[in-house]
Design an enzyme around this catalytic site. Structure first.
Site, PDB file in Angstrom:
ATOM      1  N   HIS A   1       0.582  -1.249  -0.026  1.00 13.86           N
ATOM      2  CA  HIS A   1      -0.047  -0.155   0.048  1.00 13.86           C
ATOM      3  C   HIS A   1       0.880   1.238  -0.066  1.00 13.86           C
ATOM      4  O   HIS A   1       0.504   2.550  -0.519  1.00 13.86           O
ATOM      5  CB  HIS A   1      -0.858  -0.209   0.859  1.00 13.86           C
ATOM      6  CG  HIS A   1      -2.861   0.724   1.325  1.00 13.86           C
ATOM      7  ND1 HIS A   1      -2.392   1.386   0.466  1.00 13.86           N
ATOM      8  CD2 HIS A   1      -3.098   0.720   1.756  1.00 13.86           C
ATOM      9  CE1 HIS A   1      -3.475   2.083  -0.284  1.00 13.86           C
ATOM     10  NE2 HIS A   1      -4.129   1.034   0.896  1.00 13.86           N
TER      11      HIS A   1
ATOM     12  N   ASP B   1      -2.192   2.403  -4.739  1.00 18.90           N
ATOM     13  CA  ASP B   1      -3.358   2.791  -4.251  1.00 18.90           C
ATOM     14  C   ASP B   1      -4.340   1.649  -3.975  1.00 18.90           C
ATOM     15  O   ASP B   1      -4.229   0.771  -4.611  1.00 18.90           O
ATOM     16  CB  ASP B   1      -3.736   3.651  -4.629  1.00 18.90           C
ATOM     17  CG  ASP B   1      -2.673   5.478  -4.118  1.00 18.90           C
ATOM     18  OD1 ASP B   1      -2.295   4.823  -3.275  1.00 18.90           O
ATOM     19  OD2 ASP B   1      -2.526   6.054  -4.983  1.00 18.90           O
TER      20      ASP B   1
END
Length: 525
Positions: A496, A500
């Site tokens: 992450h 995204d």
């Protein structure tokens, strides 16, 4: 005079440790002879002679740390080689009566004493290059007994590392005079692990030694029976399988773990084969004896297992891992395979599997979402404009991830052929370090073991890994109707920090769409 220097050692490797030299100063060498092996934290590098000549001076001794380009030795012209060879020949001829007159002492003495008595030239068998970042290995089961005749390039023993299993080849025809390491010993690249007595004379001692001692005769069949990979031997012992009844599919007919598993499936066990043939009644209590053994057993982790554990934990500690899920209807692919399988096999010689569709689907998605094909390096993001897909393969030693190179340029048939080749070499322990580094994205197929859903762990430094799972018929809603379809859960674990949530979900949807409508792969949609 030619300088022998440290070659390039591989990606991110700047230094190495000098292993055992295969030749002494003054020895004659031929072009491409392995002079010494350099051990790094990733691989073992073989340093070969560039030309025929004489090893005049060894600059870097065993155990020294050297950098790329450092001088290892000096190789002179070939003028000294014949003199040395003649000297050895004279020594051999002078001492031949002594060695033949003392067979018992010959058997007890090591290879060096044999060299002194002159019964053939002695050649060292050394630990070869073991892969980038691999600095040591563990000796597996010996494939040849001491005193047995051996041929050049015949595998003597297997060395198990944290990444690959490496065979130690015999450097010349002759007799295995001495084994210098036992199973379980830790060795490093370049270490001398055995000595071979070469020349025409070595063929004679074997029968001479076998005549007074009958146990020498018994060694040959025993060596054939244990002609198996170390992992196969361990599994055979654990599962009570007679290796003599298992057909080997590995190199030189050696039994692999896969062969033992096949034997288990067919019901082959030791009591029903070799033991039963010898003394059925006397051997029956053996299983009971095992049951009365210790309730616990402490076994040292293999180097591969240690590396797997460390890398997976590092990935969890470093990356901000998150997993998103979806599912795909596999009806279209299954129908396509059924319709075109025979024609595909006839043209390409391999079956059309599922993995090639997943590879192509992922490549198409990676092209549109480059962050999933990127990695973090410090404060920079490295976007990869190539698509090397790692395919996780489970072996008897643990999980390895060989890499399919440039998948965007390969056809489905090319991918299937390469997957078959890499999978076979992985299970046989034949993968090299180059086969397992540099992937930009990874596929993990837990479905072949029956996994219905999982959250795969990233293969650092990659930012994404796709988990494939079992295809299972499930009721789904389709145009207002409940229908049964072969469905597969898909799981994308991603970092992450660089990917995204929108990109991850979009990536997985594109993979799903391509799988449910394979024509999109052809049309590049």
């Amino acid at each position: 005079m030619t300088d022998i220097t440290v070659p390039q050692l591989g990606e991110s490797v700047s230094e190495a440790t000098v292993g055992s030299w295969n030749f002494a100063e003054g020895d004659a060498v031929k072009k491409d002879d392995i002079l010494v092996e350099l051990e790094t934290d990733k691989v073992s590098i073989e340093v070969r002679a560039d030309e025929d000549g004489t090893l005049t001076k060894i600059v870097a001794r065993e155990g020294e740390t050297v950098e790329i380009g450092a001088k290892l030795a000096e190789l002179g012209g070939g003028s000294a080689a014949p003199a040395k060879a003649e000297e050895k020949t004279e020594t051999k001829n002078d001492a031949a009566p002594q060695s033949s007159a003392q067979p018992e002492q010959k058997k007890a003495d090591n290879a060096m004493s044999k060299a002194e008595t002159g019964n053939g030239d002695m050649v060292d068998a050394t630990i070869p290059e073991m892969g980038e970042s691999v600095s040591e290995g563990t000796v597996g089961a010996w494939l040849v007994d001491a005193g047995a005749a051996v041929k050049k390039d015949q595998a003597l023993v297997e060395i198990e590392t944290d990444k690959v299993a490496v065979e130690v080849p015999c450097p010349a025809d002759g007799i295995l005079a001495e084994r210098l390491a036992d199973e379980g010993d830790v060795v490093t690249p370049g270490d001398v692990i055995a000595r071979i007595r070469t020349g025409e004379a070595p063929a004679e001692p074997a029968p001479a030694e076998a005549a007074p001692k009958q146990e020498a005769k018994a060694e040959a069949p025993a060596a054939e029976e244990v002609k198996a990979m170390p992992s196969a031997t361990r599994m055979a012992e654990e599962k009570n399988v007679d290796l003599g009844e298992v057909e080997g599919s590995g190199k030189d007919g050696r039994v692999t773990k896969g062969d033992v598993l096949k034997a288990l499936e067919s019901g082959a066990t030791a009591p029903s084969s070799a033991e039963a043939k010898r003394e059925p009644a006397a051997e029956k209590p053996k299983p009971a004896a095992r049951e009365t053994g210790p309730r616990e057993e402490r076994v040292k982790m293999t180097r591969l297992r240690q590396t797997i554990a460390r890398r997976l934990k590092d990935a969890q500690n470093t990356a901000a891992m998150l997993t998103t899920f979806n599912e795909a209807d596999m009806s279209a692919i299954m129908s396509m395979r059924k319709t075109h399988q025979d024609a595909f096999v006839e043209k390409h010689g391999v079956k059309l599997g599922f993995m090639s569709f997943f590879v192509k689907a992922c490549v198409n998605a990676l092209k549109e979402l480059p962050a999933v094909n990127a990695e973090i390096d410090g404060e920079d993001i490295i976007y990869k404009n190539y698509y090397d897909i790692g395919v996780a393969v489970s072996t008897e030693r643990g999980l390895v991830v060989p890499v399919l190179r440039d998948c965007d340029t390969k056809s489905l048939a090319d991918i299937e052929k390469e997957i078959i080749d890499l999978g076979k070499r992985a299970r046989d322990g034949k993968l090299g370090i180059d086969d397992m580094q540099g992937a930009t994205f990874t596929l993990s197929n837990g479905g072949i073991f029956g996994s219905l859903l999982s959250t795969p762990i990233l293969n650092a430094p990659q930012s994404g890994i796709l988990g494939m799972h079992k295809i299972q018929d499930r009721p789904v809603a389709e145009k207002g109707q409940v229908v049964v379809r072969p469905m597969m859960y898909l799981a994308l674990s991603y970092d992450h920090r660089i990917v995204d949530g929108r990109e991850a979900v979009t990536f997985l949807v594109k993979v799903k769409d391509a799988l449910e409508d394979p024509a999109r792969l052809v049309l590049d949609l």
